[in-house]
Scaffold this active site. Structure first.
Site, mmCIF file in Angstrom:
data_model
loop_
_atom_site.group_PDB
_atom_site.id
_atom_site.type_symbol
_atom_site.label_atom_id
_atom_site.label_comp_id
_atom_site.label_asym_id
_atom_site.label_seq_id
_atom_site.Cartn_x
_atom_site.Cartn_y
_atom_site.Cartn_z
ATOM 1 N N LYS A 104 3.385 -5.645 9.889
ATOM 2 C CA LYS A 104 2.448 -4.539 8.560
ATOM 3 C C LYS A 104 2.170 -3.995 8.764
ATOM 4 C CE LYS A 104 4.030 -2.858 4.211
ATOM 5 N NZ LYS A 104 5.512 -2.639 3.826
ATOM 6 N N GLY A 216 5.487 3.824 -11.437
ATOM 7 C CA GLY A 216 5.032 3.977 -10.105
ATOM 8 C C GLY A 216 6.303 5.292 -10.117
ATOM 9 N N GLY A 218 6.749 7.501 -7.251
ATOM 10 C CA GLY A 218 6.673 7.714 -5.825
ATOM 11 C C GLY A 218 8.138 7.595 -5.566
ATOM 12 N N ASN A 219 7.822 7.611 -3.776
ATOM 13 C CA ASN A 219 9.242 7.994 -3.642
ATOM 14 C C ASN A 219 10.408 6.433 -4.005
ATOM 15 O OD1 ASN A 219 11.233 6.063 -1.593
ATOM 16 N ND2 ASN A 219 10.985 8.332 -0.129
ATOM 17 N N ALA A 220 9.964 5.331 -3.989
ATOM 18 C CA ALA A 220 11.099 4.242 -4.611
ATOM 19 C C ALA A 220 11.262 4.691 -6.486
ATOM 20 C CB ALA A 220 10.222 2.879 -4.232
ATOM 21 N N GLY A 221 10.001 4.104 -6.993
ATOM 22 C CA GLY A 221 9.834 4.233 -8.304
ATOM 23 C C GLY A 221 10.722 5.659 -8.752
HETATM 24 P P1 NAD Z 1 4.603 6.138 -3.144
HETATM 25 O O1 NAD Z 1 3.141 6.592 -2.509
HETATM 26 O O2 NAD Z 1 4.982 7.247 -2.899
HETATM 27 O O3 NAD Z 1 4.572 6.117 -4.852
HETATM 28 C C1 NAD Z 1 3.281 4.776 -5.049
HETATM 29 C C2 NAD Z 1 3.528 5.242 -6.778
HETATM 30 O O4 NAD Z 1 2.660 4.606 -6.981
HETATM 31 C C3 NAD Z 1 3.057 6.747 -7.079
HETATM 32 O O5 NAD Z 1 3.635 7.010 -8.422
HETATM 33 C C4 NAD Z 1 1.335 6.580 -7.656
HETATM 34 O O6 NAD Z 1 0.489 7.081 -8.526
HETATM 35 C C5 NAD Z 1 1.765 4.629 -8.335
HETATM 36 N N1 NAD Z 1 0.808 4.127 -8.213
HETATM 37 C C6 NAD Z 1 0.078 3.808 -7.000
HETATM 38 N N2 NAD Z 1 -1.869 3.123 -8.069
HETATM 39 C C7 NAD Z 1 -0.993 2.799 -9.044
HETATM 40 C C8 NAD Z 1 -1.092 1.411 -10.160
HETATM 41 N N3 NAD Z 1 -2.315 0.742 -9.677
HETATM 42 N N4 NAD Z 1 -0.576 1.512 -11.221
HETATM 43 C C9 NAD Z 1 0.721 2.240 -11.365
HETATM 44 N N5 NAD Z 1 1.163 2.899 -10.857
HETATM 45 C C10 NAD Z 1 0.334 2.752 -9.155
HETATM 46 O O7 NAD Z 1 5.213 4.638 -2.482
HETATM 47 P P2 NAD Z 1 6.952 4.365 -2.214
HETATM 48 O O8 NAD Z 1 6.727 4.507 -1.489
HETATM 49 O O9 NAD Z 1 6.925 4.638 -3.598
HETATM 50 O O10 NAD Z 1 6.147 2.489 -2.514
HETATM 51 C C11 NAD Z 1 5.843 2.046 -3.879
HETATM 52 C C12 NAD Z 1 6.019 0.027 -3.591
HETATM 53 O O11 NAD Z 1 7.058 0.212 -3.202
HETATM 54 C C13 NAD Z 1 5.134 -0.454 -2.842
HETATM 55 O O12 NAD Z 1 5.075 -2.000 -3.375
HETATM 56 C C14 NAD Z 1 6.186 -0.149 -1.338
HETATM 57 O O13 NAD Z 1 5.329 -1.440 -0.764
HETATM 58 C C15 NAD Z 1 7.472 -0.577 -1.852
HETATM 59 N N6 NAD Z 1 8.554 -0.225 -0.980
HETATM 60 C C16 NAD Z 1 8.668 1.269 -0.582
HETATM 61 C C17 NAD Z 1 9.363 1.767 0.184
HETATM 62 C C18 NAD Z 1 10.326 2.687 0.759
HETATM 63 O O14 NAD Z 1 10.682 2.931 1.332
HETATM 64 N N7 NAD Z 1 9.314 3.416 0.079
HETATM 65 C C19 NAD Z 1 9.963 -0.067 1.051
HETATM 66 C C20 NAD Z 1 10.057 -0.836 0.499
HETATM 67 C C21 NAD Z 1 8.710 -1.528 -0.263
#
Ligand code: NAD
Length: 416
Positions: A104, A216, A218-221
């Site tokens: 990481k 959240g 973002g991409n995942a949520g």
């Molecule tokens: P992202 O940057 O696309 O989205 C992150 C989201 O979290 C945003 O909507 C942001 O506004 C929100 N956020 C940030 N701080 C916050 C807080 N304090 N309270 C509430 N919401 C908050 O990131 P992502 O890629 O969606 O990743 C989110 C999580 O999923 C991370 O823990 C990441 O490690 C995990 N993850 C993502 C992937 C992937 O493929 N994208 C894969 C495995 C794990």
């Protein structure tokens, strides 16, 4: 409350070592990273001033294959967190049986306060300093919080300039034009939705009508909310870093996307029938399924007792502390742990790497068709172990992952 994600990981390792009947010395081996790269990178800001940023890469364990894991750009990124995330990647790859290890990276910076030009410079500086240590058969980075395909493209370009050769398998989550995989953008959520569907089935419940809160967007949520709405779930709560909104009769996710796009955040937005709430309130609001999809440590001893959900799907990495885990177990909440719930992302990253190495590309349908059985079979293995040993899904997933890693370590040396 001080975050100690690596301590949380170590607690899970200790439990697995005990459960698997492995010698105690294994705990040290499984909690010691192979290499920590702790570097300073400097760039010239748009103002003309030089600024230095802290950059990390932790290469945790490569017994089962090259190190694999994302890079996070976040003001709160620190070595303890990056170490924990790297270790969890090794376990995650093992849980879903893909031949990769765990790594990481991170840069301590606030991308919201940086210009696109400054973000490109930071990405290139990270790639430059890490070039000797990364590569398609060594260590394969990917996007994580606040990094994206564009940043992967900068890193790939810088690396290829420094090494003088084309190596698309260096990095995953790339734009399609540079060798990215179809289906990577939805993979984490697709995988999460597959395992949630399997859990709902195993519990004898129906997906249609289950009320979901996603922290959240973002991409995942954000993608998960869309997929689940299509499958018949009702999205009753959602948030971003600024705040959340809740509506007991449910939202239209497309409308939420438009609101987020137009207003930039959910804080104080006015949507008919919805109430504005904080992230803390969101987590303990009424729902059937809670999906933390933002940062780590958000479900802790202070709020676990108040959680209403019967099912938690950890799309984020490390959202639940071990103390909260105990409380949720006592409350008979079914929690699909991060090392399984969000493993769809790394699985399709692996598919991306396979396509790059073969220089032969698959359709989106082929990607999804290959992802589904991996997620379903991994869930079944974890579920069966949890039922047979009467342990939580997290303890079962960890035991499977740690068992596979130690098996590979054992094959490599008799002196383990
Ligand atoms: P992202 O940057 O696309 O989205 C992150 C989201 O979290 C945003 O909507 C942001 O506004 C929100 N956020 C940030 N701080 C916050 C807080 N304090 N309270 C509430 N919401 C908050 O990131 P992502 O890629 O969606 O990743 C989110 C999580 O999923 C991370 O823990 C990441 O490690 C995990 N993850 C993502 C992937 C992937 O493929 N994208 C894969 C495995 C794990």
């Amino acid at each position: 409350m001080k975050k100690t994600p690596f301590k949380n990981y170590s607690v899970n390792v200790e439990k697995s070592v005990k459960l698997l009947g492995l010698p105690k010395e294994f705990i040290k081996k499984l909690t010691t990273p192979n290499r920590i790269l702790d570097k300073k990178i400097s760039i010239t800001m748009d103002s003309g001033k030089k600024q230095t940023f802290q950059a990390y890469r932790v290469q945790f364990n490569n017994a089962r294959g090259p190190y694999k894991g994302g890079i996070r750009f976040h003001p709160d990124a620190d070595l303890d967190e990056v170490k924990a995330l790297a270790a969890a990647m090794a376990v995650k790859c093992a849980v879903v049986g893909i031949p990769l290890g765990g790594g990481k990276g991170g840069v301590v910076c606030d991308p919201k306060k940086l210009s696109p030009n400054e973000i490109e410079k930071i990405s290139r500086a990270w790639a430059k300093v890490m070039t000797p240590y990364i590569g398609a058969n060594k260590d394969i980075p990917a996007p994580d919080v606040y990094t994206n395909g564009q940043i992967m493209a900068f890193i790939l370009d810088e690396f290829e300039k420094n090494t003088g050769k084309s190596e698309p398998g260096l990095i995953t989550g790339k734009p399609l034009s540079l060798g990215g995989s179809l289906g990577r953008d939805t993979a984490t959520a697709d995988g999460g939705a597959f395992v949630l569907r399997e859990l709902v089935k195993a519990l004898g419940m129906k997906e249609r009508g289950l009320r979901v809160i996603v922290q959240g967007f973002g991409n995942a949520g954000g993608t998960m909310a869309k997929i689940l709405q299509k499958a018949g779930y009702v999205i009753v709560g959602i948030s971003d870093s600024h705040g959340g909104i809740y509506n007991s009769v449910g939202f239209d996710v497309e409308q939420l996307e438009r609101v987020k796009h137009d207003k930039g955040s959910f804080k104080d937005v006015a949507i008919k029938g919805a109430k504005n709430i904080s992230n803390e309130e969101l987590l303990v609001s009424d729902c059937d399924v809670l999906i933390p999809a933002a940062l780590d440590g958000v479900i802790h001893v202070g709020n676990a007792g108040e959680i209403k959900a019967k099912i938690i799907v950890e799309l984020a990495n490390g959202p639940t502390t071990p103390e909260a885990d105990e409380i949720l177990s006592r409350k008979k909440v079914f929690l699909i742990p991060d090392v399984l719930a969000n493993a769809g992302g790394v699985t399709v990253s692996y598919f991306e790497w396979v396509q790059n190495v073969q220089n032969y590309y698959w359709t989106a349908e082929e990607v999804r068709a290959r992802l589904e059985p991996i997620m379903v079979n991994s869930f079944k293995a974890v579920w069966q172990m949890a039922c047979a040993k009467k342990i939580s899904l997290r303890d079962a997933a960890f035991a499977i992952g740690i068992g596979r890693i130690t098996e590979a370590m054992g094959e490599r040396s008799l002196k383990l």
